[in-house]
Scaffold this active site. Structure first.
Site, PDB file in Angstrom:
ATOM      1  N   LYS A  64       1.013  -1.215   0.157  1.00  0.00           N
ATOM      2  CA  LYS A  64       0.009   0.004  -0.097  1.00  0.00           C
ATOM      3  C   LYS A  64       0.967   1.261   0.098  1.00  0.00           C
ATOM      4  CE  LYS A  64      -3.407  -0.453   3.028  1.00  0.00           C
ATOM      5  NZ  LYS A  64      -4.297  -0.459   3.970  1.00  0.00           N
TER       6      LYS A  64
ATOM      7  N   LYS B 268       2.060  -4.278  10.887  1.00  0.00           N
ATOM      8  CA  LYS B 268       0.589  -4.448  11.384  1.00  0.00           C
ATOM      9  C   LYS B 268       0.736  -4.884  12.823  1.00  0.00           C
ATOM     10  CE  LYS B 268      -3.270  -3.234  10.043  1.00  0.00           C
ATOM     11  NZ  LYS B 268      -3.986  -2.442   8.975  1.00  0.00           N
TER      12      LYS B 268
ATOM     13  N   ASN C 239     -15.195   3.747  11.103  1.00  0.00           N
ATOM     14  CA  ASN C 239     -14.455   4.804  10.811  1.00  0.00           C
ATOM     15  C   ASN C 239     -14.666   4.726   9.200  1.00  0.00           C
ATOM     16  OD1 ASN C 239     -11.607   5.696   9.413  1.00  0.00           O
ATOM     17  ND2 ASN C 239     -11.975   6.891  11.345  1.00  0.00           N
TER      18      ASN C 239
ATOM     19  N   SER D 258      -1.492   9.738   7.488  1.00  0.00           N
ATOM     20  CA  SER D 258      -0.980   9.450   8.561  1.00  0.00           C
ATOM     21  C   SER D 258       0.553   9.990   8.272  1.00  0.00           C
ATOM     22  CB  SER D 258      -0.820   7.786   8.873  1.00  0.00           C
ATOM     23  OG  SER D 258      -1.936   7.615   9.692  1.00  0.00           O
TER      24      SER D 258
HETATM   25  N1  LIG Z   1      -9.035   3.095  10.245  1.00  0.00           N
HETATM   26  C1  LIG Z   1      -8.233   3.163   8.958  1.00  0.00           C
HETATM   27  O1  LIG Z   1      -7.922   4.226   8.988  1.00  0.00           O
HETATM   28  C2  LIG Z   1      -7.993   1.935   8.248  1.00  0.00           C
HETATM   29  C3  LIG Z   1      -8.898   0.716   8.102  1.00  0.00           C
HETATM   30  N2  LIG Z   1      -8.577  -0.062   7.155  1.00  0.00           N
HETATM   31  C4  LIG Z   1      -9.712  -1.133   7.173  1.00  0.00           C
HETATM   32  O2  LIG Z   1     -10.924  -0.903   6.937  1.00  0.00           O
HETATM   33  C5  LIG Z   1     -11.792  -1.800   7.721  1.00  0.00           C
HETATM   34  C6  LIG Z   1     -12.304  -1.376   8.556  1.00  0.00           C
HETATM   35  O3  LIG Z   1     -11.874  -0.492   9.719  1.00  0.00           O
HETATM   36  P1  LIG Z   1     -12.499   0.673  10.652  1.00  0.00           P
HETATM   37  O4  LIG Z   1     -13.416   1.115  10.005  1.00  0.00           O
HETATM   38  O5  LIG Z   1     -11.100   1.469  11.167  1.00  0.00           O
HETATM   39  O6  LIG Z   1     -12.910  -0.138  11.713  1.00  0.00           O
HETATM   40  P2  LIG Z   1     -14.051   0.135  12.963  1.00  0.00           P
HETATM   41  O7  LIG Z   1     -13.817  -0.831  14.021  1.00  0.00           O
HETATM   42  O8  LIG Z   1     -14.105   1.499  12.847  1.00  0.00           O
HETATM   43  O9  LIG Z   1     -15.456  -0.260  12.228  1.00  0.00           O
HETATM   44  C7  LIG Z   1     -15.602  -1.738  11.765  1.00  0.00           C
HETATM   45  C8  LIG Z   1     -17.110  -1.809  11.359  1.00  0.00           C
HETATM   46  O10 LIG Z   1     -17.101  -3.035  10.665  1.00  0.00           O
HETATM   47  C9  LIG Z   1     -18.453  -3.514  11.458  1.00  0.00           C
HETATM   48  N3  LIG Z   1     -18.194  -5.129  11.166  1.00  0.00           N
HETATM   49  C10 LIG Z   1     -17.404  -5.875  12.022  1.00  0.00           C
HETATM   50  N4  LIG Z   1     -17.643  -7.208  11.580  1.00  0.00           N
HETATM   51  C11 LIG Z   1     -18.752  -7.193  10.654  1.00  0.00           C
HETATM   52  C12 LIG Z   1     -19.339  -8.027   9.840  1.00  0.00           C
HETATM   53  N5  LIG Z   1     -19.111  -9.500   9.934  1.00  0.00           N
HETATM   54  N6  LIG Z   1     -20.268  -7.619   9.152  1.00  0.00           N
HETATM   55  C13 LIG Z   1     -20.538  -6.459   8.695  1.00  0.00           C
HETATM   56  N7  LIG Z   1     -19.860  -5.435   9.586  1.00  0.00           N
HETATM   57  C14 LIG Z   1     -18.886  -5.781  10.476  1.00  0.00           C
HETATM   58  C15 LIG Z   1     -18.345  -3.027  12.856  1.00  0.00           C
HETATM   59  O11 LIG Z   1     -19.696  -3.139  13.395  1.00  0.00           O
HETATM   60  C16 LIG Z   1     -18.048  -1.544  12.450  1.00  0.00           C
HETATM   61  O12 LIG Z   1     -19.112  -0.820  11.956  1.00  0.00           O
HETATM   62  C17 LIG Z   1     -10.797  -2.969   8.366  1.00  0.00           C
HETATM   63  O13 LIG Z   1     -10.466  -3.847   7.367  1.00  0.00           O
HETATM   64  C18 LIG Z   1      -9.426  -2.003   8.601  1.00  0.00           C
HETATM   65  O14 LIG Z   1      -8.065  -2.934   8.570  1.00  0.00           O
HETATM   66  C19 LIG Z   1      -7.837   0.225   6.123  1.00  0.00           C
HETATM   67  C20 LIG Z   1      -7.208   1.433   6.155  1.00  0.00           C
HETATM   68  C21 LIG Z   1      -7.432   2.471   7.016  1.00  0.00           C
HETATM   69  O1  LIG Z   2      -2.791   4.973   9.054  1.00  0.00           O
HETATM   70  C1  LIG Z   2      -1.813   4.178   9.177  1.00  0.00           C
HETATM   71  O2  LIG Z   2      -0.495   4.356   9.391  1.00  0.00           O
HETATM   72  C2  LIG Z   2      -1.923   2.814   8.975  1.00  0.00           C
HETATM   73  C3  LIG Z   2      -3.440   2.282   8.601  1.00  0.00           C
HETATM   74  C4  LIG Z   2      -3.561   1.163   8.401  1.00  0.00           C
HETATM   75  O3  LIG Z   2      -3.450   0.191   9.342  1.00  0.00           O
HETATM   76  C5  LIG Z   2      -3.928   0.462   6.994  1.00  0.00           C
HETATM   77  O4  LIG Z   2      -4.137   0.952   6.135  1.00  0.00           O
HETATM   78  O5  LIG Z   2      -4.435  -0.712   6.926  1.00  0.00           O
END
Ligand SMILES: NC(=O)C1=CN([C@@H]2O[C@H](COP(=O)(O)OP(=O)(O)OC[C@H]3O[C@@H](n4cnc5c(N)ncnc54)[C@H](O)[C@@H]3O)[C@@H](O)[C@H]2O)C=CC1
Ligand SMILES: O=C(O)CCC(=O)C(=O)O
Length: 424
Positions: free
Chosen positions: A102, A114, A229, A358
């Site tokens: 990425k 990670k 998020n 980031s």
């Molecule tokens: N937060 C970030 O900046 C980044 C996150 N990601 C990826 O994005 C994805 C989500 O991350 P975030 O939004 O940060 O996590 P988060 O914890 O804020 O939200 C996760 C969401 O997914 C839902 N969820 C979990 N299991 C589920 C299921 N089985 N079916 C439907 N919904 C479900 C949760 O209820 C919640 O709404 C992950 O794969 C993460 O690795 C990728 C790049 C950056």
């Molecule tokens: O913001 C970062 O440094 C990493 C975010 C992350 O874990 C991802 O892109 O999957």
């Protein structure tokens, strides 16, 4: 004292296997040397720690924490920390490798890493999560560092945990080190724009793909799996650009309204409802996994890995999939999706807005300076658009999917850096 049992490793849809299949295919297209292939196929370092934590009832529970450093060829390693009961070594290894690819795709000077802790933050108090976070940070004291390895938020973690990590690391160092962690609260050295950055990158790459595919965003319908998020900001920003979000989902289930969901109201509801959409009245509740096969133009899986598999890929009706989550499509499903002519903007491009901002946060911390939101957004939008064009052109040049093209761009960059650093 109780010990959290290791999560069983899913043998059918293993994210590390999925990552390796794409890595192999792209390396083959690129004609990568065996030597560099062997260097990149295994992570540099895999750390597993046991974390005893005093719970609120006085008992001691032992949690398992991980940090995998995949590659530091392009710079200090970067990647989020996940709190979830499904965390296991194979998952963290895949997520760490995806971070290497990425960062290379969007051309920022980082390698990939990670981390994660197997825990259920929804069942823990703030005090328990804080003690666990501090214990993990201290255990990783020799791994983390602003020039070595820089954590950030992922599933189950956010600004609050990043503040604790920054504070604990700083205490251990005897000085404040803001640049050791990104995704911090604004008043502790966080960057404007970081909170929404991943969702914003999803929106920018979705619009870029829609433009190439001649889909008018004002007429497009969208379904978003995951309303945390990434999913909620992607929904909000796509709605702002004219698209109609007809379904969203979270762990409580999926919510569908053929006339469109008011995303601002949905976010307000979630925030006032303990973080869940349960009971949301602005839409009809449908089966959680049905969201993936709705008749929409754009599908945004933004929850977790391996949700699009050989079991449901044939039923997907969207023309475009924009991967907000890491690894939502298993490698075995790729062929089915490609044969159906569905365009996939892969995770390592679509969700790279988060790590891009980031990087801007880390740069601001090092400069001791703050950028405006406009500057952050302008630069991150430009970064994602440039990466998208590069990946699109590479896919045409090699006659491969956008996913394999993104891997080709990334692997080529890391391999060249390795050669120039004199690794052979
Ligand atoms: N937060 C970030 O900046 C980044 C996150 N990601 C990826 O994005 C994805 C989500 O991350 P975030 O939004 O940060 O996590 P988060 O914890 O804020 O939200 C996760 C969401 O997914 C839902 N969820 C979990 N299991 C589920 C299921 N089985 N079916 C439907 N919904 C479900 C949760 O209820 C919640 O709404 C992950 O794969 C993460 O690795 C990728 C790049 C950056
Ligand atoms: O913001 C970062 O440094 C990493 C975010 C992350 O874990 C991802 O892109 O999957």
């Amino acid at each position: 004292m109780s010990y959290i049992e290791p999560a069983p490793i899913k043998d059918k849809e293993n994210p590390f296997e999925s990552m390796m299949k794409r890595f192999k295919q792209a390396s083959h297209s690129l004609g990568l040397d065996d030597e560099i292939y062997n260097v990149l196929k295994s992570p540099d370092k895999q750390v597993i720690v046991s974390l005893p934590v005093t719970m609120d009832d006085g008992s001691i529970r032992v949690f398992e924490g991980y940090r995998v450093i995949h590659s530091n060829i392009l710079g200090p390693t970067k990647g989020g920390v996940r709190y979830d009961m499904g965390v296991n070594l194979d998952e963290v290894k895949a997520l760490a490798a995806w971070m290497t690819w990425k960062c290379a795709v969007v051309d920022i000077p980082y390698g990939g890493a990670k981390g994660g802790i197997r825990c259920n933050p929804r069942e823990m108090s703030a005090g328990e999560i804080e003690r666990l976070t501090r214990s993990y940070t201290t255990a990783m004291n020799d791994i983390f560092g602003p020039d070595k390895d820089i954590p950030a938020p992922d599933m189950g973690t956010g600004q609050r945990e990043m503040a604790w990590m920054m504070d604990e690391y700083s205490r251990n160092q005897g000085k404040t080190v803001t640049g050791v962690v990104t995704g911090k609260p604004l008043f502790l050295g966080g960057s404007l724009g970081r909170e929404e950055a991943t969702g914003r990158g999803v929106m920018i790459s979705a619009l870029a793909a829609m433009e190439r595919m001649k889909i008018n965003p004002y007429k497009a319908t969208v379904a978003v799996q995951g309303f945390g998020n990434v999913g909620s900001f992607a929904s909000l920003l796509l709605e702002e650009r004219g698209a109609m979000i007809v379904a969203v989902s979270d762990i409580s289930g999926a919510y569908y309204n053929k006339n469109g969901i008011d995303i601002k109201k949905a976010i307000e509801y979630r925030n006032s409802n303990g973080g869940t959409m349960e009971g949301f009245e602005g839409a009809e509740k449908i089966g959680g996994s049905d969201i993936l096969t709705l008749d929409v133009d754009v599908l945004v899986p933004a929850a977790k890995e391996d949700v699009i598999t050989t079991r449901n890929a044939a039923d997907i009706k969207a023309k475009l999939i924009v991967e907000g989550a890491n690894g939502p499509t298993s490698a075995n499903a790729d062929q089915i999706i490609n044969d159906k002519g569905i365009v996939v903007v892969p995770d390592i491009l679509a969700n790279a807005g988060g790590v891009t901002v980031s990087y801007f946060e880390w740069v601001q911390n090092r400069l001791g300076y703050k950028w405006t939101r406009e500057r952050v957004n302008r630069r991150s939008d430009r970064t994602i658009r440039a990466a998208f064009s590069n990946v699109w052109a590479t896919s045409e040049e090699y006659g491969v999917s956008l996913r394999i093209a993104a891997y080709i761009v990334a692997i080529d960059k890391v391999a060249k850096a390795y050669k120039f650093r004199g690794g052979f």
